[in-house]
Design a protein around this motif. Structure first.
Motif, PDB file in Angstrom:
ATOM      1  N   PHE A   1      23.948 -31.790 -59.445  1.00 50.54           N
ATOM      2  CA  PHE A   1      22.593 -31.301 -59.730  1.00 50.54           C
ATOM      3  C   PHE A   1      21.619 -31.799 -58.664  1.00 50.54           C
ATOM      4  N   ASN A   2      21.795 -33.066 -58.296  1.00 49.12           N
ATOM      5  CA  ASN A   2      20.863 -33.671 -57.335  1.00 49.12           C
ATOM      6  C   ASN A   2      20.974 -33.067 -55.944  1.00 49.12           C
ATOM      7  N   GLU A   3      22.018 -32.300 -55.725  1.00 51.19           N
ATOM      8  CA  GLU A   3      22.172 -31.684 -54.403  1.00 51.19           C
ATOM      9  C   GLU A   3      21.719 -30.222 -54.378  1.00 51.19           C
ATOM     10  N   ILE A   4      21.263 -29.724 -55.517  1.00 48.84           N
ATOM     11  CA  ILE A   4      20.868 -28.304 -55.562  1.00 48.84           C
ATOM     12  C   ILE A   4      19.635 -28.063 -54.692  1.00 48.84           C
TER      13      ILE A   4
ATOM     14  N   GLU B   1      26.955 -24.367 -66.849  1.00 46.91           N
ATOM     15  CA  GLU B   1      25.723 -25.078 -66.456  1.00 46.91           C
ATOM     16  C   GLU B   1      26.015 -26.294 -65.588  1.00 46.91           C
ATOM     17  N   ILE B   2      25.192 -26.520 -64.620  1.00 46.81           N
ATOM     18  CA  ILE B   2      25.294 -27.740 -63.811  1.00 46.81           C
ATOM     19  C   ILE B   2      24.464 -28.797 -64.537  1.00 46.81           C
ATOM     20  N   PRO B   3      25.112 -29.835 -65.071  1.00 50.90           N
ATOM     21  CA  PRO B   3      24.350 -30.780 -65.900  1.00 50.90           C
ATOM     22  C   PRO B   3      23.358 -31.605 -65.091  1.00 50.90           C
ATOM     23  N   HIS B   4      22.195 -31.865 -65.717  1.00 49.30           N
ATOM     24  CA  HIS B   4      21.192 -32.650 -64.999  1.00 49.30           C
ATOM     25  C   HIS B   4      21.016 -34.035 -65.590  1.00 49.30           C
TER      26      HIS B   4
END
Ligand code: UTP
Length: 520
Positions: A469-472, A446-449
């Motif tokens: 996450f902020n770049e997804i 998982e990509i943590p948010h």
């Protein structure tokens, strides 16, 4: 053509220079120029100019002593209202939409000089995976909100879309919509109308020429709406459709929710005839107008009109006293719109003055492109009608959910295509999370948010900071969900590898594409 009579009118108004090149014009040029000059009301224009110069003289005057905070009973906030109440507003708004009582009105007559493209801002593509333009996103939100109203009430409905353009934006906008088949809306429910133009004037009161046979003109501001509503047959059209509430918004906010049912429901519930959607001012010196009261009347006060001391004033709860940041997103009842569009009220709205670098033709007939401001443009503002409101409502929303304007080209510090794209992706990532989706790496981790104290360097295997996450890149079509509703049945419990894109196919099925097309 009675050129002598026109010449004497111009001379007595101090604008005789406009005919400087008359003798050298062709017959065709003379015809159109005569028509243009003859149609202008020079007494009115000179009056606007004099008043504007007075306004400039008082530009540094402060309003501090006249300012009053908004009364608590007109205010509501999405973060301080419980979920049931929000649901109630939402239903009220959707019912009004289902009753065919709601129209949306887009202000799209600006010249977009800061963005610097030679086509209307609504046609701008900020680089989303879908390549959708601002106009397409807006059209699809209208389609979806209609569907949501129908789903709630079982009634077919239409939210007519009125688009105010200007001389510069009308034709390309018209062609754009026609060539895209109105993005799925019915042509008869999309109405373009044109706002007026005003001459650009030098600091000594002389109207500029754009060329030897044309006056330099600029749109008369988004507050030109009220005059334009009168001169077009838009008000009559709205009335014939049974419209009771009009949601007005700006073309450049990529997060704008057309006919937002929650905002509509809040204003309807308050019995307001005029309402403003606002965001909390981020910090005292932010250059944003605030909605407040001045001498008992509602008004938007610009940052430059108050002192730092007043801008920094805070309530006992620590929030700024004047914190209702205006985002040019308004609710009007039909009766209110009719009233403020009446000449008696409309003429009371004063012009705001902007010093500008105005290209023009000089007395030698040469085109001059000034590097310093050389004159003024006069504009009315859409929110100046607030002071006519007898019942007002202010609905505060979260900036990250609802406000990200496109003002500047990439490279500027804020409000660029890149910030718009990032803000829309941020909203859609949060909608997906809320609906129970997960974002994952290629290996499935998982990509943590949630931000963590770990830096990328000391994060263990599979664990990263939320920077990633902020770049997804994540885009959810408005046709799939207007504001997160209905998403959980589609994405809950599923893992998505970026970039993520949810679109509706022709059969009405949601197509989910993820983990491909990494070159966005
Ligand atoms: P802005 O004041 O940001 O102006 O408009 P703009 O034209 O988009 O950009 P600049 O200042 O030239 O860079 C805010 C909103 O008001 C509309 C714009 O289209 C935008 O939606 N507007 C502005 C009008 O409809 N008419 C006008 O005369 C001016």
């Amino acid at each position: 053509m009675n050129i002598d009579s026109l010449r004497s009118r111009l001379d007595s108004a101090g604008q005789g220079h406009l005919l400087e090149f008359w003798d050298s014009l062709s017959d065709v040029e003379k015809q159109s120029f005569y028509k243009e000059l003859d149609s202008m009301n020079y007494t009115e224009i000179n009056g606007f100019f004099e008043h504007s110069m007075q306004t400039l003289k008082h530009a540094s005057d402060k309003l501090d002593d006249l300012l009053e905070p908004l009364p608590a009973d007109v205010c509501g906030s999405v973060t301080r209202t419980d979920a049931d109440k929000i649901q109630e507003y939402n239903s009220l708004g959707l019912q009004a939409i289902a009753g065919n009582n709601v129209a949306v009105l887009l202000l799209a007559g600006g010249q977009g000089t800061r963005l610097g493209v030679n086509y209307p801002k609504g046609m701008y593509n900020v680089g989303l995976p879908s390549g959708k333009t601002l106009y397409q996103l807006q059209a699809e939100r209208i389609l979806k909100v209609q569907q949501n109203a129908t789903a709630l009430t079982d009634k077919d409905c239409v939210v007519p879309w009125y688009i105010m353009t200007s001389e510069h934006t009308k034709e390309p906008t018209q062609e754009f919509f026609a060539s895209h088949d109105y993005f799925g809306l019915k042509k008869e429910n999309v109405t373009l109308f044109e706002q007026n133009l005003l001459p650009c004037i030098s600091f000594d009161g002389k109207i500029f020429l754009a060329n030897q046979h044309k006056v330099a003109l600029a749109p008369d501001g988004n507050g030109g709406l009220y005059k334009a509503l009168r001169s077009s047959n838009v008000l009559a059209d709205m009335e014939s459709r049974g419209i009771k509430y009009v949601h007005v918004y700006c073309v450049d906010n990529i997060l704008a929710k057309m006919a937002d049912p929650v905002f509509l429901g809040f204003c309807i519930n308050k019995g307001a005839n005029c309402g403003a959607k606002v965001v909390e001012k981020a910090f005292p010196t932010e250059a944003v107008g605030v909605v407040c009261k001045v001498e008992g009347k509602y008004q938007v006060v610009e940052y430059s009109e108050i002192t730092l001391k007043t801008a920094e004033r805070r309530n006992t709860d620590g929030r700024l006293t004047f914190n209702a940041g205006n985002i040019c997103n308004h609710f009007f009842t039909m009766d209110f719109l009719k009233m403020v569009s009446d000449p008696a009220q409309e003429s009371e709205l004063k012009h705001h003055v902007a010093k500008k670098k105005i290209p023009h033709v000089n007395s030698l007939g040469e085109l001059v492109k000034p590097t310093e401001p050389n004159g003024i443009k006069m504009e009315k503002f859409v929110f100046d009608v607030f002071h006519f409101a007898t019942s007002f409502a202010v609905w505060e929303v979260l900036r990250e959910d609802e406000f990200s304007p496109l003002k500047n080209a990439d490279g500027a510090a804020k409000d660029t295509p890149t910030t718009c794209r990032q803000d829309l992706c941020s909203l859609h990532r949060r909608m997906m999370l809320q609906a129970g989706a997960k974002f994952v790496h290629k290996d499935g981790s998982e990509i943590p948010h949630i931000p963590s104290n770990q830096t990328k360097a000391d994060a263990g295997d599979g664990q990263r900071t939320c920077e990633e996450f902020n770049e997804i890149v994540c885009e959810v079509s408005p046709l799939v969900s207007y504001a997160g509703e209905g998403l959980s049945s589609v994405v809950s419990g599923q893992s998505f590898q970026p970039p993520v894109s949810l679109e509706l196919d022709k059969t009405g099925k949601v197509q989910m594409s993820h983990g491909v097309n990494n070159n966005i």
